[in-house]
Enzyme design. Structure first.
Site, short mmCIF file in Angstrom:
data_model
loop_
_atom_site.label_atom_id
_atom_site.label_comp_id
_atom_site.label_asym_id
_atom_site.label_seq_id
_atom_site.Cartn_x
_atom_site.Cartn_y
_atom_site.Cartn_z
N GLU A 9 54.05 8.80 23.70
CA GLU A 9 53.49 10.17 23.71
C GLU A 9 52.50 10.32 24.86
OE1 GLU A 9 51.54 11.14 20.03
OE2 GLU A 9 51.31 13.26 20.55
N ASP A 41 44.59 19.27 21.98
CA ASP A 41 43.84 19.47 20.75
C ASP A 41 42.36 19.09 20.79
OD1 ASP A 41 46.51 19.76 20.16
OD2 ASP A 41 46.51 18.49 18.39
C1 DGY Z 1 49.07 17.99 15.74
O1 DGY Z 1 49.29 18.18 14.54
O2 DGY Z 1 48.61 16.94 16.20
C2 DGY Z 1 49.46 19.00 16.70
O3 DGY Z 1 49.00 18.75 17.97
C3 DGY Z 1 49.14 20.39 16.27
O4 DGY Z 1 50.11 21.16 16.87
#
Ligand code: DGY
Length: 423
Positions: free
Chosen positions: A393, A164
């Site tokens: 994560e 992201d």
């Molecule tokens: C989030 O919401 O952090 C996700 O990576 C989007 O898919």
């Protein structure tokens, strides 16, 4: 959790996040089904419940769009703990979904499930029903995200890459406006430390793109050209290439030669095109900004994980040397951004932390290219992180601290692979 055996622990994490026919990445932060998470999950589930593993993939493809796209989130249930939810996406599907996609791991996962299955007859039956949908998804990519037929597909939203807030997007993302974004309240910060997550400015831009695509009624014949953000990510393309190659192998085994042939044509064309992204300076591939036509000077994990595609051996060897250089500076590998870059941030999501699914993909590619020593080092580093910090994560490459969500499904899934000697 009373057991200390990592295999038992990994299985317990997968079971805890299992919702019957799909698995959530983790409770709270991600309460729905995510596309590429699900494919890694299935690979993990196959270690203890093959039937359940096939169901995970079947559920994902039950929500494929008519145009062939497989959405990045499927909102199976109502949950106010995540933003942006279906009321923001407004994609008008029978079961609500987001409107963008994610790295196409499905072809790769399909082959892995098929080759590890103990009941080959059942596996052949279930693989056969997934072949055509995965093939349609691959075709969708080359039609809708490579409209000029260059052999490389673009992402039109950073969430599509799954990475992201990578440094890769900084410049291209700066062109995305923030004016006119509807007021919103982030929910991720209820579940995770804000210093481990993307910034507000990035969220404004994520949301601007969602609203823009929504106004275009999620029409994939228009979205690519209409997006101010069009980036060719080598990691994303490598996953697609690898999935095309693996789908072709399964198709051959099941006598579906037309599917095999078309996927192999895509592999041939794309593997040549991928080479245009190579950087001798960085010893890895780089992203390409399709709007400006420039390579993006950012040594991120995207151009390292490209080794999962069947790239030439000399490229895989250079990537192995690049990882060895990073290993001299980081205690745990592989950092998601080079430590040599001042933009490296050891804790912030995709700007430095180690992600075990990415390690799994890189080790897979290096092993195939005969770079066993570096592949072994990556697997060892991954298992050391689990021993030190559990199934997080992501992890700080400098001290191994657990970051983001905890009891994370895909981390547990790839650990089952590592423990079984794969890759
Ligand atoms: C989030 O919401 O952090 C996700 O990576 C989007 O898919």
């Amino acid at each position: 959790m009373t057991t200390t055996d990592p295999r038992d622990h990994a299985i317990a994490v997968l079971k805890e996040n299992d919702r019957g026919t799909y698995t959530v990445p983790t409770k709270g932060l991600y309460p729905f089904q995510w596309n590429w998470d699900s494919c890694f999950t299935a690979i993990g589930q196959a270690h203890f419940d093959e039937n359940r593993a096939w169901t995970e993939m079947e559920t994902l493809f039950a929500h494929q769009w008519a145009d062939g796209m497989v959405p990045h989130i499927i909102f199976h249930v109502y949950d106010d703990g995540y933003f942006p939810g279906p009321d923001v996406w407004r994609t008008n599907r029978p079961v609500k979904t987001s409107g963008i996609t994610q790295p196409p791991v499905a072809g790769f996962a399909l082959k892995r499930l098929y080759e590890t299955s103990t009941d080959k007859e059942a596996a052949a039956r279930r693989a056969k029903t997934l072949l055509a949908p995965i093939h349609r998804w691959h075709r969708w990519f080359y039609a809708c995200r490579d409209p000029k037929g260059e052999g490389l597909v673009a992402i039109i939203h950073p969430w599509e890459a799954g990475r992201d807030n990578s440094v890769d997007w900084d410049e291209a993302f700066a062109r995305v406006p923030t004016e006119g974004v509807d007021p919103y309240e982030r929910r991720d910060l209820r579940h995770a430390d804000p210093s481990h997550r993307p910034t507000k400015e990035q969220y404004d831009r994520y949301l601007w793109l969602v609203q823009h695509f929504r106004e275009l009624e999620w029409d994939n014949t228009r979205l690519h050209d209409a997006s101010p953000f069009q980036v060719i990510d080598p990691g994303f393309n490598a996953i697609l290439i690898r999935s095309c190659a693996d789908l072709a192998d399964v198709a051959d085994m099941l006598g579906e030669t037309a599917i095999a042939d078309e996927n192999r044509e895509w592999v041939e064309k794309s593997i040549d095109a991928l080479d245009t992204l190579w950087s001798e300076t960085h010893g890895q591939y780089l992203c390409h900004d399709r709007v400006t036509g420039d390579l993006i000077d950012s040594a991120s994990i995207g151009g390292v994980m490209a080794v999962v595609a069947p790239v030439p051996d000399h490229r895989a060897a250079s990537i192995a040397r690049t990882i060895e250089r990073e290993a001299e500076k980081a205690r745990f590998i592989v950092p998601s951004h080079s430590l040599d870059d001042p933009r490296f941030d050891s804790k912030r999501y995709w700007r430095g932390p180690v992600w075990l699914v990415v390690n799994y993909l890189i080790a897979t590619g290096l092993r195939a290219a005969g770079e066993d020593a570096v592949a072994d080092h990556i697997v060892k580093s991954s298992l050391d992180l689990i021993a030190l910090s559990g199934f997080a994560e992501y992890y700080d490459p400098l001290d191994g601290a657990p970051l983001g969500g905890r009891t994370f499904t895909w981390t547990a899934a790839v650990v089952l692979e590592f423990l079984a000697g794969k890759p």
